[in-house]
Every structure is written in structure tokens, then in C-alpha cells.
Enzyme design. Structure first.
Site, PDB file in Angstrom:
ATOM      1  N   CYS A   1      33.863  36.790  33.080  1.00  0.00           N
ATOM      2  CA  CYS A   1      32.541  36.793  33.691  1.00  0.00           C
ATOM      3  C   CYS A   1      31.443  37.141  32.712  1.00  0.00           C
ATOM      4  O   CYS A   1      30.279  36.969  33.017  1.00  0.00           O
ATOM      5  CB  CYS A   1      32.538  37.722  34.897  1.00  0.00           C
ATOM      6  SG  CYS A   1      33.716  37.114  36.097  1.00  0.00           S
TER       7      CYS A   1
ATOM      8  N   ALA B   1      39.046  30.053  44.190  1.00  0.00           N
ATOM      9  CA  ALA B   1      39.470  28.654  44.020  1.00  0.00           C
ATOM     10  C   ALA B   1      39.224  28.097  42.621  1.00  0.00           C
ATOM     11  O   ALA B   1      40.013  27.311  42.110  1.00  0.00           O
ATOM     12  CB  ALA B   1      38.754  27.779  45.058  1.00  0.00           C
TER      13      ALA B   1
ATOM     14  N   GLN C   1      43.584  36.176  38.924  1.00  0.00           N
ATOM     15  CA  GLN C   1      44.140  35.406  37.799  1.00  0.00           C
ATOM     16  C   GLN C   1      45.565  34.921  38.046  1.00  0.00           C
ATOM     17  O   GLN C   1      46.116  34.190  37.216  1.00  0.00           O
ATOM     18  CB  GLN C   1      44.096  36.247  36.505  1.00  0.00           C
ATOM     19  CG  GLN C   1      42.679  36.504  35.990  1.00  0.00           C
ATOM     20  CD  GLN C   1      41.965  35.239  35.494  1.00  0.00           C
ATOM     21  OE1 GLN C   1      42.600  34.214  35.203  1.00  0.00           O
ATOM     22  NE2 GLN C   1      40.653  35.300  35.398  1.00  0.00           N
TER      23      GLN C   1
ATOM     24  N   THR D   1      27.305  30.556  58.010  1.00  0.00           N
ATOM     25  CA  THR D   1      27.974  29.259  58.172  1.00  0.00           C
ATOM     26  C   THR D   1      28.912  29.034  56.987  1.00  0.00           C
ATOM     27  O   THR D   1      28.547  29.247  55.837  1.00  0.00           O
ATOM     28  CB  THR D   1      26.925  28.131  58.273  1.00  0.00           C
ATOM     29  OG1 THR D   1      26.098  28.424  59.388  1.00  0.00           O
ATOM     30  CG2 THR D   1      27.575  26.768  58.442  1.00  0.00           C
TER      31      THR D   1
HETATM   32  N1  PLP Z   1      38.757  39.454  39.389  1.00  0.00           N
HETATM   33  C1  PLP Z   1      39.248  38.945  38.251  1.00  0.00           C
HETATM   34  C2  PLP Z   1      40.507  39.517  37.665  1.00  0.00           C
HETATM   35  C3  PLP Z   1      38.593  37.886  37.612  1.00  0.00           C
HETATM   36  O1  PLP Z   1      39.094  37.381  36.477  1.00  0.00           O
HETATM   37  C4  PLP Z   1      37.404  37.366  38.179  1.00  0.00           C
HETATM   38  C5  PLP Z   1      36.653  36.302  37.485  1.00  0.00           C
HETATM   39  O2  PLP Z   1      36.783  36.101  36.303  1.00  0.00           O
HETATM   40  C6  PLP Z   1      36.950  37.916  39.396  1.00  0.00           C
HETATM   41  C7  PLP Z   1      37.645  38.963  39.967  1.00  0.00           C
HETATM   42  C8  PLP Z   1      35.737  37.377  40.078  1.00  0.00           C
HETATM   43  O3  PLP Z   1      36.013  36.153  40.710  1.00  0.00           O
HETATM   44  P1  PLP Z   1      34.821  35.165  41.163  1.00  0.00           P
HETATM   45  O4  PLP Z   1      34.351  34.481  39.924  1.00  0.00           O
HETATM   46  O5  PLP Z   1      35.451  34.202  42.108  1.00  0.00           O
HETATM   47  O6  PLP Z   1      33.773  35.984  41.815  1.00  0.00           O
END
Ligand code: PLP
Length: 380
Positions: A328, A199, A178, A236
Site C-alpha cells: 500500500c 478481490a 495475501q 448500495t
Molecule cells: N492486509 C494486507 C496484508 C494487505 O497486503 C493489504 C493490501 O496490500 C490490505 C490488508 C488492504 O487491502 P485493500 O487494498 O483491499 O484495502
């Protein structure tokens, strides 16, 4: 108007980033592992992207490995280093993202490590005296503590944590998903061994991220096969994603000061308007304290109401996109392990508004108006 305030879940792709990626979708199709011209051209693009990311973190290119995102990079840091170094203890906090908690809990379940949880207060502030105690008691420890919390926005002092880890020769991983692209990171000043980026959290494409591994440490591979990424992560490469990631980070750092001022202004406006429009509004964690939280995240705690359960749904109907918990699990109102760990009142609904450079003050006003409408008592 559609007000998109779920930027901690994902951000819109920057058109400048898309432009940089396009040639690798349409023209440059060579496999970067091939030795011929088209392959070498694509290999050069990946290595340039690696150099760009390394330069922006003050790291060496060999310390950067590209991954499918933040989750995979967190898994590499945990599994890869604990197994390679034969570590038997890990310290984390209940407020970490599942991308960190679940790999560590899997290692604990398999009997590979003993897992220790750091204490924190009701605002989510970590108890660093407890960290020191745990580190003194557990030699050769893996420590994973995030830079900023994705749900409540709390910023942790990773410089101080790194110092403590260094004093006790612990391996320090910090989840910077973040904060990469929103703050400057100089790995020469930090004492961390790993950090990670994703990204799509800074206007790049989805499905690509990176792991920084301090030189001298070697993580064991999780994905075996073609020996790409110095044999750490086979397969790849996601070429256009990698090119997009580097471009997005370059733009984010180039324009950081302007965007930070703009987004902090939006957050301040949100706080002031919410306080004026909704009685008994509160803010979770350190969310409303500007120097202790992400300028991009505002976690709003709303008074108990009959509409709480359907809040995000109703906001969506009103054309406001926000989230109720972790990025998430965006859209799910219940089940935030972070709010639960803080002892938040389960009768109060939480809405996380997360902002980006692409948001406007008019969108803030609109979102607050829609939320306040839902909370206004129905009068006959
Ligand atoms: N770590 C944190 C603090 C996050 O906020 C997130 C996604 O919200 C992730 C890890 C996971 O990242 P990614 O969506 O690229 O797998």
C-alpha cells in the site's frame, strides 16, 4: 518487455472475471434492494456470489459480508468485535499491515483497549510462547495476527494460533488478504472468528472484498444507513465488484495447484538468478524459505550502494515494476515499519518482487538482468 512484479500490491484483472462482470455494468442495472424484477435479478447475483465465496471457504453464506476491500474488512473485525463484545485487550504484532495496526492503535488512543505486541525474531517468526503468556494474563482478548506478511512473505501458523486463542477463549482475527485465492482455507478446520479477502489480490476487481464472521458473533456496523449486508455495512452494493470477486475466487481455487507450481517455479528462478548475478544479495524474513513464505512474494535485500535511493525509480525506467516496502505504500523506498521491526540494515535497499500466474520465466530473467545492471560496478 514490461515486467510487472508488484502483484502483492494488485494483480491484473482476469479476462474471465471481466466477462462475468460485464452484464452487471451494461445490462443488469437494478438496485438489489428494489423489489421489482430488475432489482431481484441483481439481488440473486449478489446472493449467488455470497454462496460461492462461502462454499469455497467451507462457511455458511450468512457468515460472508461484502466490503470495499481488505482494509475495511480488517476495520470491521477490529472495531466491530471489540465494541460489540466489550473487549478490553488486544494482541497483535508490529509486523501487521496498517489496516490492522491503525484501527487497533486508534482504539488504544481512545482508551478503549490496552494493546499488546507479540515478540518475534529477526526473521519475523512470531513467538507463540509469548502469545500464550499474553493470553493467560489477559482474559477476553482480541487477537489479530496475519496469515502471511505482505512485505516479507512470512507465513504464520494460523492453525496453532487459533488453537491457543480457543484455549484462552480469545477472539481471533486473521488478515488473510495475501493468502485468499492462493491457499485453501477451511473455516471448519481453523479456529478463527474472522478472516478477510480482497478481490484485487487474486485477479479480481479493485474496491471489493469480504469479511468472514463466524456464526454466533455479530459485529457492530461502521457504516450506517440502508441496512444492506444484514445491517452490518450499509450502502448500495458494489454489484459488479461482488460478482467479479466471486468469479475470481472460483477461478483461483479451481486452478490453484497449477498456478502455485508455476509461480513457485518463478520464485525459485528469481532466487537462483539473483544469487548468481548480485554479490551479497540477501532475502528478508523467511522470504527465501519455500515452506515458510508466500510463493508469490520475494523480498530482496541488496548491498549498500549509491543507487539505493533511486532503485525503484531506475527499475521503473528499465520497465520493471516492483515495490520497496508494503503494497500500500508501493513506490516508497523508505519507511517500512516491517523492515524496521526486523532490525534490517537501513543502508541496504529492499525490493519486493511479487509474482502471479500471468508472469513468465522470461520476465524473471529480464528483471534480474535490469537489477544486476544497476548494481554492476561502473567500469571506465
Ligand atoms: N492486509 C494486507 C496484508 C494487505 O497486503 C493489504 C493490501 O496490500 C490490505 C490488508 C488492504 O487491502 P485493500 O487494498 O483491499 O484495502
Amino acid at each position: 518487455m514490461y515486467a510487472y512484479f508488484d502483484n502483492a500490491a494488485t494483480t491484473p484483472l482476469d479476462p474471465e472475471v471481466l466477462e462475468a462482470m460485464m452484464p452487471f455494468l451494461s445490462q443488469h442495472y437494478g438496485n438489489p434492494s428494489s423489489l421489482h424484477g430488475p432489482g431481484r435479478q441483481v439481488r440473486a447475483a449478489i446472493e449467488n456470489a455470497r454462496k460461492t465465496v462461502a462454499h469455497l471457504l467451507n462457511a455458511a453464506p450468512a457468515e460472508i459480508s461484502f466490503t470495499s476491500g481488505g482494509t475495511e474488512a480488517d476495520n470491521y473485525a477490529a472495531f466491530g468485535s471489540i465494541r460489540t463484545l466489550g473487549l478490553r485487550h488486544a494482541i497483535t504484532s508490529p509486523l501487521e499491515h496498517h489496516a490492522v495496526l491503525h484501527p487497533l492503535q486508534a482504539l488504544e488512543k481512545a482508551g478503549e483497549i490496552e494493546l499488546h505486541y507479540l515478540r518475534h525474531d529477526a526473521q519475523g517468526k512470531l513467538d507463540l510462547a509469548h502469545l500464550e503468556e499474553l493470553l493467560a494474563a489477559q482474559p477476553r482478548t482480541f487477537v489479530s495476527l496475519m496469515h502471511a506478511n505482505n512485505e516479507i512473505g512470512n507465513l504464520n501458523d494460523i492453525e496453532a494460533i487459533g488453537e491457543l486463542c480457543a484455549q484462552h477463549e480469545a477472539v481471533f482475527h486473521t488478515d488473510t488478504v495475501q493468502t485468499i485465492g492462493h491457499y485453501r482455507h477451511d473455516v471448519q478446520k481453523l479456529k478463527n472468528h474472522f478472516l478477510v479477502g480482497s478481490a484485487h489480490k487474486f485477479h479480481g476487481p479493485k474496491g471489493v472484498g469480504f469479511l468472514y464472521t463466524r456464526s454466533g458473533l455479530q459485529v457492530s456496523p461502521l457504516i450506517h444507513g440502508g441496512a444492506q449486508e444484514r445491517n452490518v455495512r450499509s450502502g448500495t452494493e458494489n454489484v459488479y465488484g461482488i460478482v467479479g470477486l466471486a468469479k475470481a475466487l472460483e477461478i483461483a481455487i479451481r486452478d490453484l495447484a497449477t498456478h502455485q507450481a508455476h509461480v513457485q517455479g518463478l520464485k525459485d528462478r528469481f532466487i537462483a538468478k539473483l544469487r548468481a548475478e548480485i554479490d551479497e544479495v540477501q532475502f528478508n524474513g523467511c522470504s527465501a524459505i519455500s515452506d515458510q513464505s508466500l510463493y508469490t512474494v520475494l523480498s530482496v535485500s541488496l548491498p549498500p550502494s549509491a543507487i539505493s535511493e533511486m532503485l525503484l525509480f531506475n527499475l521503473d525506467i528499465s520497465k520493471v515494476a516492483a515495490s520497496g516496502g508494503s503494497a500500500c505504500t508501493s513506490g516508497a523506498q523508505a519507511g517500512s515499519h516491517v523492515l524496521e521491526a526486523l532490525g534490517a540494515d537501513p543502508d541496504r535497499a529492499t525490493v519486493r518482487f511479487s509474482m502471479s500466474k500471468m508472469n513468465t520465466a522470461a520476465e524473471v530473467d529480464y528483471a534480474v538482468e535490469q537489477l544486476a545492471k544497476l548494481y554492476r560496478p561502473v567500469t571506465a
